[in-house]
Design a protein around this motif. Structure first.
Motif, PDB file in Angstrom:
ATOM      1  N   ARG A 155       1.196   9.163  -6.219  1.00 45.60           N
ATOM      2  CA  ARG A 155       1.683  10.669  -5.755  1.00 45.60           C
ATOM      3  C   ARG A 155       2.615  11.314  -6.524  1.00 45.60           C
ATOM      4  O   ARG A 155       2.613  12.397  -7.121  1.00 45.60           O
ATOM      5  CB  ARG A 155       2.047  10.575  -4.216  1.00 45.60           C
ATOM      6  CG  ARG A 155       2.658  11.752  -4.007  1.00 45.60           C
ATOM      7  CD  ARG A 155       1.509  13.104  -3.977  1.00 45.60           C
ATOM      8  NE  ARG A 155       0.626  12.700  -3.175  1.00 45.60           N
ATOM      9  CZ  ARG A 155       0.367  13.385  -1.765  1.00 45.60           C
ATOM     10  NH1 ARG A 155       1.304  13.763  -1.053  1.00 45.60           N
ATOM     11  NH2 ARG A 155      -0.828  13.172  -1.263  1.00 45.60           N
ATOM     12  N   GLU A 156       3.502  10.397  -7.146  1.00 45.35           N
ATOM     13  CA  GLU A 156       4.502  10.805  -8.094  1.00 45.35           C
ATOM     14  C   GLU A 156       3.812  11.026  -9.517  1.00 45.35           C
ATOM     15  O   GLU A 156       4.089  11.930 -10.071  1.00 45.35           O
ATOM     16  CB  GLU A 156       5.541   9.557  -8.256  1.00 45.35           C
ATOM     17  CG  GLU A 156       6.654   9.835  -8.907  1.00 45.35           C
ATOM     18  CD  GLU A 156       7.693   8.773  -9.122  1.00 45.35           C
ATOM     19  OE1 GLU A 156       8.305   8.536 -10.026  1.00 45.35           O
ATOM     20  OE2 GLU A 156       7.923   8.087  -7.856  1.00 45.35           O
ATOM     21  N   THR A 161       0.801  -1.340  -0.011  1.00 41.00           N
ATOM     22  CA  THR A 161       0.106   0.145   0.028  1.00 41.00           C
ATOM     23  C   THR A 161       0.818   1.406  -0.093  1.00 41.00           C
ATOM     24  O   THR A 161       0.457   2.226  -0.703  1.00 41.00           O
ATOM     25  CB  THR A 161      -0.846  -0.065   1.139  1.00 41.00           C
ATOM     26  OG1 THR A 161      -1.382  -1.110   1.385  1.00 41.00           O
ATOM     27  CG2 THR A 161      -1.757   1.099   1.270  1.00 41.00           C
ATOM     28  N   LYS A 162       1.969   1.151   0.683  1.00 42.60           N
ATOM     29  CA  LYS A 162       2.896   2.485   0.737  1.00 42.60           C
ATOM     30  C   LYS A 162       3.531   2.687  -0.552  1.00 42.60           C
ATOM     31  O   LYS A 162       3.433   3.890  -1.000  1.00 42.60           O
ATOM     32  CB  LYS A 162       4.099   2.156   1.742  1.00 42.60           C
ATOM     33  CG  LYS A 162       4.860   3.275   2.095  1.00 42.60           C
ATOM     34  CD  LYS A 162       5.790   2.807   3.430  1.00 42.60           C
ATOM     35  CE  LYS A 162       6.817   3.925   3.653  1.00 42.60           C
ATOM     36  NZ  LYS A 162       7.534   3.744   4.760  1.00 42.60           N
ATOM     37  N   PHE A 163       4.006   1.508  -1.317  1.00 41.40           N
ATOM     38  CA  PHE A 163       4.335   1.614  -2.507  1.00 41.40           C
ATOM     39  C   PHE A 163       3.513   2.191  -3.624  1.00 41.40           C
ATOM     40  O   PHE A 163       3.865   3.048  -4.468  1.00 41.40           O
ATOM     41  CB  PHE A 163       5.089   0.306  -2.878  1.00 41.40           C
ATOM     42  CG  PHE A 163       5.691   0.353  -4.308  1.00 41.40           C
ATOM     43  CD1 PHE A 163       6.571   1.084  -4.623  1.00 41.40           C
ATOM     44  CD2 PHE A 163       5.006  -0.308  -5.512  1.00 41.40           C
ATOM     45  CE1 PHE A 163       7.197   0.896  -5.995  1.00 41.40           C
ATOM     46  CE2 PHE A 163       5.319  -0.387  -6.781  1.00 41.40           C
ATOM     47  CZ  PHE A 163       6.445   0.244  -6.980  1.00 41.40           C
ATOM     48  N   ARG A 186       0.999   3.994  -3.170  1.00 36.51           N
ATOM     49  CA  ARG A 186       0.587   5.172  -2.781  1.00 36.51           C
ATOM     50  C   ARG A 186       1.590   6.253  -3.218  1.00 36.51           C
ATOM     51  O   ARG A 186       1.437   7.358  -3.700  1.00 36.51           O
ATOM     52  CB  ARG A 186       0.186   5.610  -1.336  1.00 36.51           C
ATOM     53  CG  ARG A 186      -1.209   4.975  -1.040  1.00 36.51           C
ATOM     54  CD  ARG A 186      -1.485   5.187   0.379  1.00 36.51           C
ATOM     55  NE  ARG A 186      -2.800   4.787   0.921  1.00 36.51           N
ATOM     56  CZ  ARG A 186      -3.152   4.600   1.959  1.00 36.51           C
ATOM     57  NH1 ARG A 186      -2.487   5.085   3.257  1.00 36.51           N
ATOM     58  NH2 ARG A 186      -4.308   4.138   2.497  1.00 36.51           N
ATOM     59  N   SER A 187       2.879   6.078  -3.080  1.00 35.11           N
ATOM     60  CA  SER A 187       3.993   6.699  -3.433  1.00 35.11           C
ATOM     61  C   SER A 187       4.055   6.841  -5.090  1.00 35.11           C
ATOM     62  O   SER A 187       4.288   7.957  -5.542  1.00 35.11           O
ATOM     63  CB  SER A 187       5.294   6.239  -2.899  1.00 35.11           C
ATOM     64  OG  SER A 187       5.476   5.051  -3.584  1.00 35.11           O
ATOM     65  N   VAL A 188       3.622   5.797  -5.781  1.00 34.68           N
ATOM     66  CA  VAL A 188       3.903   5.728  -7.159  1.00 34.68           C
ATOM     67  C   VAL A 188       2.586   6.645  -7.622  1.00 34.68           C
ATOM     68  O   VAL A 188       2.738   7.418  -8.639  1.00 34.68           O
ATOM     69  CB  VAL A 188       3.314   4.267  -7.807  1.00 34.68           C
ATOM     70  CG1 VAL A 188       3.230   4.544  -9.164  1.00 34.68           C
ATOM     71  CG2 VAL A 188       4.879   3.518  -7.366  1.00 34.68           C
ATOM     72  N   GLU A 211      -3.658  20.682  -1.152  1.00 32.25           N
ATOM     73  CA  GLU A 211      -2.404  20.407  -0.652  1.00 32.25           C
ATOM     74  C   GLU A 211      -1.178  21.440  -1.135  1.00 32.25           C
ATOM     75  O   GLU A 211      -0.389  21.781  -0.379  1.00 32.25           O
ATOM     76  CB  GLU A 211      -2.019  18.895  -0.962  1.00 32.25           C
ATOM     77  CG  GLU A 211      -2.739  17.946  -0.229  1.00 32.25           C
ATOM     78  CD  GLU A 211      -2.094  16.466  -0.928  1.00 32.25           C
ATOM     79  OE1 GLU A 211      -2.163  15.597  -0.060  1.00 32.25           O
ATOM     80  OE2 GLU A 211      -2.279  16.283  -1.929  1.00 32.25           O
TER      81      GLU A 211
END
Length: 69
Positions: A44-45, A36-38, A40-42, A53
């Motif tokens: 966001r990128e 999930t962390k990975f 979300r980071s992708v 924000e």
């Protein structure tokens, strides 16, 4: 407490081995997994920040905190 094979008393009953309890999904709620962390980071990128924000980051850069509220 371990049972003592007696008919009466605090430890009455047939001696058994306790079964360890498994963790419920509700007790795990809110813990971030690696996948999930990975993901979300992708996202966001690729997608960038949302408008609110961006506005908050701009206000923090200019240190105008009073206009946030």
């Amino acid at each position: 407490m371990a049972r003592s094979n007696l008919r009466v008393g605090l430890n009455k009953g047939h001696p058994t081995t306790p079964i360890p309890k498994t963790q419920r999904p509700s007790q795990r709620k809110g813990i971030l997994s690696a996948r999930t962390k990975f993901v979300r980071s992708v996202v966001r990128e690729v997608a960038g920040f949302s408008p609110y924000e961006r506005r908050v980051m701009e206000l923090l850069r200019n240190s105008k905190v009073r206009s946030l509220f």
